[in-house]
Design a protein around this motif. Structure first.
Motif, short mmCIF file in Angstrom:
data_model
loop_
_atom_site.label_atom_id
_atom_site.label_comp_id
_atom_site.label_asym_id
_atom_site.label_seq_id
_atom_site.Cartn_x
_atom_site.Cartn_y
_atom_site.Cartn_z
N GLY A 144 0.95 -1.56 0.23
CA GLY A 144 -0.39 0.07 0.10
C GLY A 144 0.81 1.21 0.36
O GLY A 144 1.75 1.13 0.33
N VAL A 145 0.30 2.28 -0.65
CA VAL A 145 0.65 3.19 -0.84
C VAL A 145 1.26 4.18 0.81
O VAL A 145 2.75 4.41 1.33
N PRO A 146 0.92 3.72 1.69
CA PRO A 146 1.31 4.66 3.14
C PRO A 146 1.89 3.95 3.43
O PRO A 146 3.67 4.49 4.13
N VAL A 147 2.72 2.79 3.48
CA VAL A 147 3.92 1.56 3.26
C VAL A 147 4.69 2.27 2.42
O VAL A 147 6.22 2.59 3.52
N ALA A 148 5.02 2.37 1.66
CA ALA A 148 5.53 3.62 0.63
C ALA A 148 6.24 4.25 1.09
O ALA A 148 7.78 5.10 1.54
N LEU A 149 5.25 5.47 1.27
CA LEU A 149 5.27 6.69 2.59
C LEU A 149 6.55 5.91 3.72
O LEU A 149 6.93 7.06 3.24
N TRP A 150 5.86 6.04 4.58
CA TRP A 150 6.22 5.82 5.59
C TRP A 150 8.32 5.00 5.18
O TRP A 150 8.62 5.53 6.21
N SER A 151 7.83 4.77 4.55
CA SER A 151 9.22 3.61 4.18
C SER A 151 10.17 4.88 3.95
O SER A 151 11.30 5.20 4.05
N GLY A 152 10.28 6.19 2.89
CA GLY A 152 10.55 7.07 2.73
C GLY A 152 11.06 8.26 3.81
O GLY A 152 11.69 9.01 4.15
N VAL A 153 9.68 7.82 4.97
CA VAL A 153 9.88 8.70 6.19
C VAL A 153 11.20 8.28 6.51
O VAL A 153 12.47 9.27 7.22
N ILE A 154 11.37 6.87 6.70
CA ILE A 154 11.77 6.28 8.15
C ILE A 154 13.70 6.19 7.09
O ILE A 154 14.23 6.90 7.96
N VAL A 155 13.79 6.43 5.98
CA VAL A 155 14.97 6.31 5.14
C VAL A 155 15.40 8.15 5.80
O VAL A 155 16.08 8.31 5.86
N CYS A 156 14.56 8.53 5.29
CA CYS A 156 15.20 10.53 5.84
C CYS A 156 15.14 10.67 7.37
O CYS A 156 16.60 11.18 7.50
N VAL A 157 14.74 9.62 8.00
CA VAL A 157 15.39 9.94 9.53
C VAL A 157 16.53 9.64 9.65
O VAL A 157 17.29 10.15 10.20
N VAL A 158 16.75 8.48 9.18
CA VAL A 158 18.28 7.71 8.99
C VAL A 158 19.34 9.14 8.51
O VAL A 158 19.83 8.73 8.75
N SER A 159 18.80 9.30 7.67
CA SER A 159 20.19 10.49 6.67
C SER A 159 20.04 12.03 8.11
O SER A 159 21.10 11.77 7.87
N VAL A 160 19.35 11.93 8.41
CA VAL A 160 18.87 13.00 9.35
C VAL A 160 19.84 12.25 10.77
O VAL A 160 21.06 13.63 10.78
N VAL A 161 19.63 12.06 11.03
CA VAL A 161 20.58 11.39 12.17
C VAL A 161 22.12 10.60 11.79
O VAL A 161 23.42 11.64 12.36
N ALA A 162 22.49 10.32 10.31
CA ALA A 162 23.82 10.27 9.74
C ALA A 162 24.42 11.34 9.96
O ALA A 162 25.38 11.81 9.81
N VAL A 163 23.31 12.71 9.17
CA VAL A 163 24.29 14.31 8.87
C VAL A 163 24.62 14.84 10.02
O VAL A 163 25.71 15.14 10.63
N ILE A 164 23.80 14.50 11.45
CA ILE A 164 24.17 14.82 12.61
C ILE A 164 25.08 13.90 13.15
O ILE A 164 26.41 14.34 14.25
N LEU A 165 25.27 12.76 13.10
CA LEU A 165 26.94 12.23 13.38
C LEU A 165 28.68 12.25 12.77
O LEU A 165 29.19 12.85 13.58
N ALA A 166 27.34 12.94 11.76
CA ALA A 166 28.94 12.70 10.54
C ALA A 166 29.22 14.48 11.38
O ALA A 166 30.19 14.57 11.25
N SER A 167 28.32 15.19 11.53
CA SER A 167 28.75 16.37 11.98
C SER A 167 29.61 16.41 13.00
O SER A 167 30.32 17.03 13.05
N GLY A 168 29.19 15.85 13.61
CA GLY A 168 29.30 15.66 15.06
C GLY A 168 31.46 15.41 14.86
O GLY A 168 31.92 15.64 15.59
N LEU A 169 31.11 14.17 14.03
CA LEU A 169 32.84 13.58 13.54
C LEU A 169 33.16 15.10 13.00
O LEU A 169 34.72 15.05 13.45
#
Length: 191
Positions: A77-102
């Motif tokens: 279903g479309v909601p699962v596809a959209l939420w998977s995109g949201v999860i990827v974006c959240v993981v990306s934001v966390v990675a940016v925060i970690l990289a910025s700290g490093l």
């Protein structure tokens, strides 16, 4: 009832346009930020390899988006596809925060060079750049503009021109991105 539907439509359309505007702002800005980050941490052949890996990962993520989103939407279903995109974006934001700290840690320890201390560039400095650079830039622009324009509309094109379903259209549209991602390390080794 018609007024309510029209109001909701314009509200959703406005949110969609706003989201697309914000999304468009991020694309080029993130490339500049990645380039500065890579240039601070790497030099010489390592710099070329780091840029190649960054570009290859960018192509792989675009190809995966074309290959995975439509089947995910069809199966779950479309909601699962959209939420998977949201999860990827959240993981990306966390990675940016970690990289910025490093990065901040590396600056404090002296592991990275300071790129903000470079001499400012003026328009007069453009006159001293080699002509071959401008030819290379022209080739890049004339290649990338049609390539990415086609890639962004390829799924719709394959669906309408060849009557292919959305999942298979995404796979066909991602072929050029996969070829690019795979060939980058091969031809980058020659640099």
């Amino acid at each position: 009832m018609g007024g309510l539907v029209e109001t909701v439509w314009y509200l959703i359309y406005g949110i969609m346009l706003g989201g697309r505007f914000v999304f468009a702002l991020g694309g080029e800005s993130i490339v500049v930020a990645q380039s500065v980050f890579i240039a601070k941490w790497f030099s010489g052949k390592e710099l070329a390899l780091a840029f190649g890996i960054s570009l290859a990962l960018s192509r792989i993520s675009s190809a995966l988006a074309l290959d995975v989103v439509a089947p995910l939407g069809n199966w779950f279903g479309v909601p699962v596809a959209l939420w998977s995109g949201v999860i990827v974006c959240v993981v990306s934001v966390v990675a940016v925060i970690l990289a910025s700290g490093l990065d901040k840690f590396g600056e404090k320890k002296g592991y990275v060079k300071d790129v903000s201390a470079s001499d400012p560039m003026s328009f007069r400095d453009l006159l001293h750049l080699p002509v071959t650079l401008f030819i290379l830039l022209g080739i890049c622009v004339t290649f990338y503009v049609p390539f990415f324009t086609f890639t962004s509309f390829a799924v719709s094109f394959f669906k309408s021109a060849y009557d292919i379903d959305e999942a298979h259209s995404g796979i066909f549209a991602s072929i050029s991105l996969w070829v690019s991602a795979i060939s980058l390390p091969i031809f980058g080794f020659r640099v």
